[in-house]
Design a protein around this motif. Structure first.
Motif, short mmCIF file in Angstrom:
data_model
loop_
_atom_site.label_atom_id
_atom_site.label_comp_id
_atom_site.label_asym_id
_atom_site.label_seq_id
_atom_site.Cartn_x
_atom_site.Cartn_y
_atom_site.Cartn_z
N GLY A 294 41.04 39.22 33.74
CA GLY A 294 42.03 38.08 34.23
C GLY A 294 43.45 38.27 34.84
N ILE B 25 43.63 42.64 34.78
CA ILE B 25 43.62 43.39 35.87
C ILE B 25 44.88 44.13 36.05
CG2 ILE B 25 44.32 41.30 37.18
CD1 ILE B 25 41.90 44.29 38.29
N GLU C 174 34.14 43.08 32.20
CA GLU C 174 34.49 41.36 32.44
C GLU C 174 33.08 40.58 32.59
OE1 GLU C 174 37.17 39.10 33.22
OE2 GLU C 174 35.45 37.97 33.55
N LYS D 248 32.75 37.94 34.29
CA LYS D 248 32.23 37.36 35.24
C LYS D 248 31.68 38.39 36.40
CE LYS D 248 35.51 33.49 34.68
NZ LYS D 248 37.11 33.47 34.74
N GLU E 100 31.24 37.97 39.74
CA GLU E 100 31.62 38.00 41.14
C GLU E 100 33.06 38.64 40.86
OE1 GLU E 100 30.91 35.52 39.12
OE2 GLU E 100 32.67 34.22 38.80
N ARG E 101 33.76 38.47 39.84
CA ARG E 101 35.17 39.15 39.64
C ARG E 101 35.03 40.73 39.65
NH1 ARG E 101 40.62 37.57 36.99
NH2 ARG E 101 40.10 35.48 38.04
N LYS F 99 34.07 41.92 43.21
CA LYS F 99 35.50 41.83 43.83
C LYS F 99 36.58 43.17 43.61
CE LYS F 99 38.24 38.14 45.69
NZ LYS F 99 38.95 36.80 45.65
N ILE F 100 36.53 43.15 42.56
CA ILE F 100 37.37 44.32 42.10
C ILE F 100 36.76 45.80 42.57
CG2 ILE F 100 38.37 45.61 40.07
CD1 ILE F 100 38.40 42.84 38.74
N CYS G 146 41.85 42.12 45.23
CA CYS G 146 42.41 41.65 44.06
C CYS G 146 41.77 40.21 43.89
CB CYS G 146 44.02 41.10 44.55
SG CYS G 146 44.92 40.50 43.23
N PRO G 147 41.34 39.86 42.65
CA PRO G 147 40.95 38.70 42.09
C PRO G 147 41.91 37.60 41.89
CG PRO G 147 41.00 40.31 40.32
CD PRO G 147 41.58 40.91 41.26
N ILE G 148 43.28 37.63 42.14
CA ILE G 148 43.87 36.73 42.07
C ILE G 148 44.76 36.23 43.48
CG2 ILE G 148 46.24 36.26 40.79
CD1 ILE G 148 45.67 38.21 38.79
#
Ligand SMILES: NC(=O)c1ccc[n+]([C@@H]2O[C@H](COP(=O)([O-])OP(=O)(O)OC[C@H]3O[C@@H](n4cnc5c(N)ncnc54)[C@H](O)[C@@H]3O)[C@@H](O)[C@H]2O)c1
Length: 440
Positions: A20, A24, A41, A43, A45-46, A49-50, A55-57
């Motif tokens: 999170g 990250i 992690e 999740k 999808e996170r 993405k990484i 960037c997941p944020i």
């Protein structure tokens, strides 16, 4: 080779559990410092993405998207949903969420799950560091027993344990990580030494050695300090409104007195940390009933309701009421320029306004589904309510704002607009902490 020498030579593999806001950032920083880092992690999808270098944020997070792109393309950082990928890690950081439930008691499900899953795979001699914020005593009461049970090893024999709470804030994640001091709480002196060696590779701030419980205490105490101080500022803001003076002016002058540092008053306190860390601080202490801390929490939680009352009072001035009105809330994140909506005061005010029969329009430049053009999102509202100090709400074009609203009502919970400017633009205006002069 000793762990400290292997850290210096970048010959340790690092695992980070929970990717999170905190996880990250630290995973990317360690990967950027030359370590081989595996992030675990739950999740999917996170993780995807990484691993795709993204960037997941959302929100403004200087340097983080670029760093993630760099360390994932070099494969220094790889994300996974599989705890088995931590089997060869020499050091594992735990960065999962640690919320409280509606009864204010800690909900450490994520922490428990992380300890159980890690314990099953972790290798002999691993150093486990909890970075999540936890109640004093949690390392001893929860983390050690779970890791020992799942791994069959004993703390300070088959593995070592540290607690190094994070001090970052969204919007400054990498900057804070690099610059702020940290408490390296270890289960023994050797562990604290190894933690200092590890964090020195990414932290320029001071690294203080302590035991785990002191580290737990320091983190929860520093966030409680902030909550209590904000509550005092909020209470002062309410008194300023009642007395008919301006909180900012009062604050500035009070702070000229030596040793005074009054915080800002505002529309409420949100985020993952400040609203719950005071409850973590006082959790599990037999026979102790918090008075000041509980009162501060209640004051801060009351601010969105007070904002709703300011809206009610401004509407009354033009012969309208909340029931049947359309009201525009500007900002849904809990913090400026962030996409983080956890415990957002905006969520609370929206509930109050809807309970009282309003239709609520929401705009936030960073939070889906409320992004997009401000003016078209709030077109036709009977009042605009500023809840967050996003950059996009600074220097608001007040003439334009007035032209898109159905009635000229503006309520400012973050001191974004000067009272005189609002008046000059023809608004019926209310500002949190801004009393209308009553006496001399
Ligand atoms: N957000 C902040 O600014 C901040 C600052 C300082 C400290 N902290 C503390 O750091 C901790 C993490 O906060 P955050 O904001 O990064 O939370 P977050 O919710 O953004 O991240 C936690 C991540 O852990 C993942 N997760 C949950 N259970 C898991 C499991 N069993 N295995 C693997 N992954 C799992 C979640 O899916 C999530 O992505 C909390 O204790 C918080 O209090 C946060």
């Amino acid at each position: 080779m000793h762990l400290i020498e292997r850290i210096a030579a970048r010959k340790v593999k690092i695992g980070v559990i929970g990717l999170g806001y905190v996880g990250i950032s630290v995973a990317s920083a360690l990967a950027g410092a030359g370590f081989e880092v595996t992030g675990v992690e739950i999740k999917q999808e996170r993780v995807a993405k990484i691993n795709a270098g993204k960037c997941p944020i959302d929100g403004i997070e200087p340097g983080l998207p670029e760093l993630i792109a760099k360390v994932t393309s070099s494969k220094n950082l790889v994300a996974s949903t599989d705890y088995a990928s931590l089997a060869d890690a020499d050091v594992v950081l735990i960065d999962v969420e640690t919320p409280v439930a509606t009864d204010s008691r800690p909900r450490f499900e994520a922490l428990r799950a992380a300890c159980r899953e890690l314990g099953r795979v972790m290798k002999e001699g691993v150093l486990v560091i909890v970075e999540s914020t936890i109640a004093p005593g949690t390392c001893a009461r929860i983390v050690v027993p779970l890791l020992e049970k799942a791994s069959g090893r004993k703390v300070n024999e088959g593995f070592s344990l540290g607690h190094c709470p994070e001090r970052v804030m969204p919007g400054k994640l990498l900057k804070n990580l690099k610059e702020l001091s940290r408490v390296c709480g270890g289960s023994n002196a050797e562990t604290s030494d190894a933690m200092v060696a590890l964090y020195r590779t990414i932290v320029e701030g001071k690294l203080d050695k302590a035991d785990c419980t002191t580290a737990e205490m320091v983190k929860t105490a520093e966030n409680t300090y902030r909550d209590v101080n904000i509550a005092f500022a909020n209470e002062l803001g309410l008194i300023c409104e009642a007395v008919g003076v301006d909180f900012r002016r009062v604050r500035d002058l009070v702070n000229e007195s030596p040793g005074r540092d009054v915080h800002f008053a505002g529309a409420g306190v949100g985020g993952h940390c400040i609203p719950k860390d005071p409850w973590l601080l006082v959790h599990g202490i037999e026979g102790f009933e918090p008075k000041l801390i509980a009162a501060a929490r209640a004051r801060n939680d009351s601010m969105p309701l007070h904002m709703a009352r300011l809206v009610e009072s401004a509407l009354e001035e033009i012969g309208k009421r909340i029931y049947g009105s359309t009201l525009a809330v500007l900002g849904y994140a809990y913090l400026e320029n962030s996409d983080d909506t956890r415990n957002s005061p905006s969520e609370a005010i929206v509930e109050h306004l809807q309970d009282w029969g309003a239709k609520v329009l929401i705009h936030d430049p960073w939070v889906e589904p409320y992004t997009g053009d401000l003016w078209s999102r709030i077109q036709g509202a009977d009042a605009a309510i500023i809840m967050v100090k996003h950059d996009g709400y600074q220097n608001l074009d007040l003439a334009k704002l007035k032209s898109v609203l159905a009635s000229p009502v503006l309520v400012d919970g973050r001191h974004v607009v000067e009272s005189a400017d609002a008046a000059a633009a023809g608004f019926v205006f209310r500002g949190l902490g801004r009393g209308r002069p009553r006496y001399l």
